[in-house]
Every structure is written in C-alpha cells, then in structure tokens.
Design a protein around this motif. Structure first.
Motif, PDB file in Angstrom:
ATOM      1  N   GLN A   1       0.824  -1.207   0.000  1.00 33.42           N
ATOM      2  CA  GLN A   1       0.000   0.000   0.000  1.00 33.42           C
ATOM      3  C   GLN A   1       0.859   1.258   0.000  1.00 33.42           C
ATOM      4  N   GLN A   2       0.306   2.299  -0.598  1.00 34.43           N
ATOM      5  CA  GLN A   2       0.910   3.621  -0.581  1.00 34.43           C
ATOM      6  C   GLN A   2      -0.153   4.614  -0.143  1.00 34.43           C
ATOM      7  N   ARG A   3       0.186   5.412   0.854  1.00 33.11           N
ATOM      8  CA  ARG A   3      -0.720   6.446   1.335  1.00 33.11           C
ATOM      9  C   ARG A   3      -0.121   7.814   1.012  1.00 33.11           C
ATOM     10  N   VAL A   4      -0.949   8.668   0.444  1.00 33.68           N
ATOM     11  CA  VAL A   4      -0.509   9.983   0.012  1.00 33.68           C
ATOM     12  C   VAL A   4      -1.440  11.034   0.623  1.00 33.68           C
ATOM     13  N   GLU A   5      -0.868  12.204   0.950  1.00 32.84           N
ATOM     14  CA  GLU A   5      -1.696  13.353   1.327  1.00 32.84           C
ATOM     15  C   GLU A   5      -1.563  14.409   0.235  1.00 32.84           C
TER      16      GLU A   5
ATOM     17  N   LEU B   1      -6.084  -4.113  -7.690  1.00 36.13           N
ATOM     18  CA  LEU B   1      -5.792  -2.708  -7.397  1.00 36.13           C
ATOM     19  C   LEU B   1      -7.029  -2.016  -6.843  1.00 36.13           C
ATOM     20  N   VAL B   2      -6.863  -1.296  -5.735  1.00 39.14           N
ATOM     21  CA  VAL B   2      -7.939  -0.477  -5.192  1.00 39.14           C
ATOM     22  C   VAL B   2      -7.389   0.908  -4.871  1.00 39.14           C
ATOM     23  N   ALA B   3      -8.229   1.925  -5.045  1.00 47.03           N
ATOM     24  CA  ALA B   3      -7.860   3.313  -4.758  1.00 47.03           C
ATOM     25  C   ALA B   3      -8.979   3.946  -3.947  1.00 47.03           C
ATOM     26  N   THR B   4      -8.610   4.570  -2.834  1.00 46.75           N
ATOM     27  CA  THR B   4      -9.616   5.118  -1.925  1.00 46.75           C
ATOM     28  C   THR B   4      -9.214   6.501  -1.438  1.00 46.75           C
ATOM     29  N   VAL B   5     -10.153   7.431  -1.486  1.00 45.93           N
ATOM     30  CA  VAL B   5      -9.994   8.712  -0.807  1.00 45.93           C
ATOM     31  C   VAL B   5     -10.971   8.683   0.356  1.00 45.93           C
ATOM     32  N   GLY B   6     -10.444   8.516   1.559  1.00 46.68           N
ATOM     33  CA  GLY B   6     -11.311   8.326   2.718  1.00 46.68           C
ATOM     34  C   GLY B   6     -11.339   9.492   3.679  1.00 46.68           C
TER      35      GLY B   6
ATOM     36  N   HIS C   1      -6.717  16.089   1.158  1.00 43.05           N
ATOM     37  CA  HIS C   1      -7.340  14.764   1.259  1.00 43.05           C
ATOM     38  C   HIS C   1      -6.301  13.658   1.148  1.00 43.05           C
ATOM     39  N   SER C   2      -6.732  12.476   1.526  1.00 43.15           N
ATOM     40  CA  SER C   2      -5.883  11.281   1.489  1.00 43.15           C
ATOM     41  C   SER C   2      -6.045  10.570   0.157  1.00 43.15           C
ATOM     42  N   LEU C   3      -5.096   9.696  -0.137  1.00 44.72           N
ATOM     43  CA  LEU C   3      -5.222   8.724  -1.216  1.00 44.72           C
ATOM     44  C   LEU C   3      -4.579   7.442  -0.715  1.00 44.72           C
ATOM     45  N   ASP C   4      -5.327   6.359  -0.768  1.00 43.68           N
ATOM     46  CA  ASP C   4      -4.844   5.057  -0.323  1.00 43.68           C
ATOM     47  C   ASP C   4      -4.859   4.118  -1.525  1.00 43.68           C
ATOM     48  N   LEU C   5      -3.673   3.688  -1.954  1.00 47.46           N
ATOM     49  CA  LEU C   5      -3.537   2.754  -3.068  1.00 47.46           C
ATOM     50  C   LEU C   5      -3.067   1.406  -2.539  1.00 47.46           C
ATOM     51  N   ARG C   6      -3.677   0.311  -3.032  1.00 49.23           N
ATOM     52  CA  ARG C   6      -3.272  -1.023  -2.580  1.00 49.23           C
ATOM     53  C   ARG C   6      -3.307  -2.017  -3.730  1.00 49.23           C
ATOM     54  N   SER C   7      -2.344  -2.923  -3.707  1.00 52.66           N
ATOM     55  CA  SER C   7      -2.297  -3.999  -4.692  1.00 52.66           C
ATOM     56  C   SER C   7      -1.334  -5.074  -4.201  1.00 52.66           C
ATOM     57  N   PRO C   8      -1.619  -6.355  -4.501  1.00 56.89           N
ATOM     58  CA  PRO C   8      -0.652  -7.409  -4.175  1.00 56.89           C
ATOM     59  C   PRO C   8       0.500  -7.461  -5.174  1.00 56.89           C
ATOM     60  N   ASP C   9       0.417  -6.665  -6.265  1.00 58.03           N
ATOM     61  CA  ASP C   9       1.423  -6.632  -7.317  1.00 58.03           C
ATOM     62  C   ASP C   9       2.238  -5.349  -7.180  1.00 58.03           C
ATOM     63  N   ALA C  10       3.523  -5.465  -6.838  1.00 55.05           N
ATOM     64  CA  ALA C  10       4.364  -4.291  -6.607  1.00 55.05           C
ATOM     65  C   ALA C  10       4.469  -3.412  -7.855  1.00 55.05           C
TER      66      ALA C  10
ATOM     67  N   LEU D   1       4.032  11.673  -0.068  1.00 55.95           N
ATOM     68  CA  LEU D   1       3.947  10.250   0.263  1.00 55.95           C
ATOM     69  C   LEU D   1       4.058  10.094   1.775  1.00 55.95           C
ATOM     70  N   VAL D   2       3.010   9.559   2.381  1.00 56.85           N
ATOM     71  CA  VAL D   2       2.968   9.402   3.833  1.00 56.85           C
ATOM     72  C   VAL D   2       3.475   8.029   4.251  1.00 56.85           C
ATOM     73  N   GLN D   3       3.173   7.018   3.432  1.00 53.55           N
ATOM     74  CA  GLN D   3       3.563   5.656   3.800  1.00 53.55           C
ATOM     75  C   GLN D   3       3.694   4.789   2.569  1.00 53.55           C
TER      76      GLN D   3
END
Length: 416
Positions: free
Chosen positions: A217-221, A264-269, A287-296, A325-327
């Motif tokens: 996962q990558q978290r962005v502000e 792949l999922v993308a979320t602004v929560g 706002h936030s952005l949360d990106l996730r995927s099992p594929d690097a 990039l937060v995480q």
C-alpha cells in the motif's frame, strides 16, 4: 475433548467487556486510538487478563502489551502470537482484539495443560496498527521488529501533540524503543488471527482460511491550493476552486482503479476544507489517497499515473498542488512452511483449505521482514469491518480456535 464452544463464549464475553471502553462517552461506538485515555483503560483491562493467566507481562516503550511463556529449552527461539488493540474511529469490536484474546485463550490452555514448548511463546497486543492518530501504521510492531523510524517521533496529531509527547503522556519511553526490539536471530516465527474484513468467507460459508499474501500500500496526502472567494461574486470561469479539483481527482482515481483491476484499489477516505463556509469558494482542500495492490509493479504504476493526473488537473485549473507520500509498504508473501502447517491444521479440523490475499494491512507485514510469518482469516458478517456492524459467529470463532490450537501443536511437534 476440548470444548471450543465454551472457550469461544469466554473469548466473546471478553470482547464485549473490552468494547465498553471507548472515547465515545455514550458507549454507542467503539473508538480507542493509540495513547488516548480510552486506549490506556482498555489496555489495562487486557493486561489484567494476561497477568491472571500467569504470563510474564510487561509494557514496552511504545506501549505494546507483551506476555511471555518461557520455554525450559536452552537456546530456545521465540514464536510470536499477536494482533492489535487500537481501533479506528467508530470501529467494530473484533478487528485486532479478537486475535489478541483468541491468542490469550490458546496460551491459557497451554498453561492449564502444563505443556512444555520447545520455543518461547510471546503474546503481543500491539499498541498501534491502525495509524489513525498520527497517520502512520504499524507503530507497535515496527518497534518489536526493529523497524521503527526515529523521525516519526516528531509527527503531530490533529491537536499538535507529537508522537514523542504522546508516548511520554502514556507512560512510555521513546528512548527505549530500539532496545525493545526482539533481535532477528531470536525469532522463530509470527502468527496472527484476524477477521477477514472481506466477504469471501462469508459468501462461501467457510469459517477460516490461510492468508497467502498481504497487499502493498501507498498512502498519500494531497493539498490543493487555489483562491478563496465570495460564492456569489466570482464568475465560474474565473474561479480557482480547490475542492472542485479534488473532486475531479477523486473520480479519476476511482476510474483508474476500476479500469485496471487485478486487485488494485484506490480510496480517498479523508477530506478537509480549511475555513470552509457555505458561501465561500474553497481556497484549499486536503485529502488522502490510499492505493493497494498485491502486485508491486501495478502499485508503482498506479502511483506514478495518478500523480501525473493530479498535476495535470492542478495545471489546467491554475492551482498549486502538494503531493506527499505518507507511507509505503511493499506486498508481502506469507511463509510457505508455516502455511503448510496451517493448511494441515485446517484440513485436520475438517475444513476446506482456502488461500486468500489480504487487501488490508496487518502487523504481519513488518514481522515478515525479520521472521517467517503467516495469518489465518476468520469469517466475519458480510465482510464488514471498520464499522459498528462488524460481527462474527461463535461457530466460526470456535472453528478457528480449534485450527489455531492444532497449528501450535504441529509447530511444537516440528521443533521437538
């Protein structure tokens, strides 16, 4: 024969008792963020259960609760059984605490049967996995695995309190964090029980599954900066509306994830508009952005593409854009040998052996950097999580408890 249903009733009773402790004074919802008075009261309750079981119990510098069952074998390594006890805001009862309290029940059973293990067993209740208060994850398990970054101590919460101050306020010790790590050479492995937080097991009516991998996962502000103005006097073509740009990006992120799929999922929560008012054009939107995927590779491509789209939106609308990039957490594969043992335990208990990829992050991620790590998912109501509707069925918990106990027996036999 072990009465797993009676033991499950005891576990769920403890879950209900812990859920009464919340930052919400009305008791209507469960919220226990890292370091808050409610978190400390909840941890104190769980600590009393650790101590009553007979575990060598201590709190480390970041506030993790650690209970150790020592092996008499010279040179024994440590097997960690863990999950977390912090929550998101307006949470359910089970995300995290269920794994801790099932782990406690397993350890209590070992103690009651006077079983000698060929390894030390350390039960851990991590203080911060959700990362709600300081917008970072795995604080507790990063300390235990030696991956904690000292720069995080200067991070502030919404009230301007630094992590260093929060640790001091809760009686912790930031100076001891490096010494609190369990050295890599002392680890035997890591096992976590957790609700699935997804609908696969619910729909298939399977109580438990082994986890094969955990998505990266990558978290962005993102901060969009335009020009605040009167809602009635600035013509539409002349506006620099930060919220409109943010809204355009949110839909672009959704469309990108839908088009690319494959996990792949993308979320602004989270969205914040400073100095907002109904008659003011928003001059800034964060706002936030949360990106996730099992594929690097897919995760990296999504990150680069969406950053370019955000910059294009800002340029077209005449806005400033900060992309921070937060995480970043890489995808993790669970250990094959531990999954083999876990699969045997599932099959021996009479259940189909299913493997699932976790889209949610877990403390198994930092643990996997220093030791073999695996997880088991427990069926939960409609896959709902991070929500007061989060729930489990007692029969599924009992099944998972039986599997976990068989798994520990397999592990014991392997190392005996």
């Amino acid at each position: 024969m072990t009465d797993y249903h009676t033991r499950t009733t005891h576990i769920l009773s403890r879950i209900d008792e812990l859920a009464t402790i919340s930052e919400d004074a009305t008791g209507a919802t469960v919220t226990r963020r890292f370091g808050t008075p409610a978190f400390l009261r909840g941890r104190d309750l769980v600590q009393s259960w650790f101590e009553a079981a007979g575990l060598e119990t201590r709190l480390d510098g970041i506030g993790n609760l650690r209970g150790r069952l020592a092996s008499p074998r010279p040179g024994a390594k440590t097997f960690v059984l863990a999950s977390h006890i912090d929550t998101v805001v307006n949470a359910g009862k089970y995300d995290g605490p269920l794994g801790v309290l099932m782990g406690l029940n397993l350890v209590e059973s070992i103690i009651q049967q006077d079983i000698e293990l060929p390894f030390h067993l350390e039960l851990m209740a991590f203080s911060d996995e959700e990362g709600v208060r300081f917008h970072t994850t795995y604080l507790g398990s990063k300390v235990v695995t030696g991956a904690f970054e000292p720069a995080l101590l200067q991070r502030t919460d919404a009230d301007g309190i630094t992590l260093a101050q929060a640790i001091a306020d809760m009686g912790g010790n930031a100076a001891s964090l490096a010494a609190d790590a369990l050295p890599a050479e002392e680890w035997l492995g890591y096992f976590e029980l957790h609700i699935e937080q997804g609908p696969v097991l619910w729909e298939s009516k399977v109580p438990i599954a082994l986890v094969t991998a955990i998505a990266g996962q990558q978290r962005v502000e993102l901060t969009w900066t335009g020009m605040a103005g009167h809602a009635g006097t600035v013509p539409m073509p002349m506006r620099q509306d930060a919220l409109a740009a943010a809204a355009e990006f949110v839909l672009a992120a959704e469309a990108f994830a839908l088009a690319h799929g494959r996990g792949l999922v993308a979320t602004v929560g989270q969205l914040r508009i400073p100095y907002s008012a109904s008659n003011v054009i928003p001059g800034q939107a964060i706002h936030s952005l949360d990106l996730r995927s099992p594929d690097a590779g897919q995760l990296a491509t999504a990150y680069t593409d969406l950053q370019a789209r955000a910059e294009a939106i800002a340029a077209r609308r005449g806005l400033g854009l900060s992309w921070e990039l937060v995480q970043y957490t890489a995808p993790v594969a669970c250990d094959r040998e531990l999954n083999r043992l876990l699969g045997h335990a599932i099959a021996a208990s009479g259940y189909e052996v299913d493997g699932l990829v976790s889209g949610a992050g877990h403390d198994a991620v930092p643990a996997s950097a220093v030791a073999p790590a695996t997880m088991a998912f427990i069926r939960c109501y409609k896959g709902i999580s991070h929500n007061p509707l989060e729930n489990v069925e007692a029969a599924d918990v009992a099944a998972a408890l039986e599997v976990a106990e068989r798994f520990l027996v397999e592990l014991k036999n392997k190392h005996s």
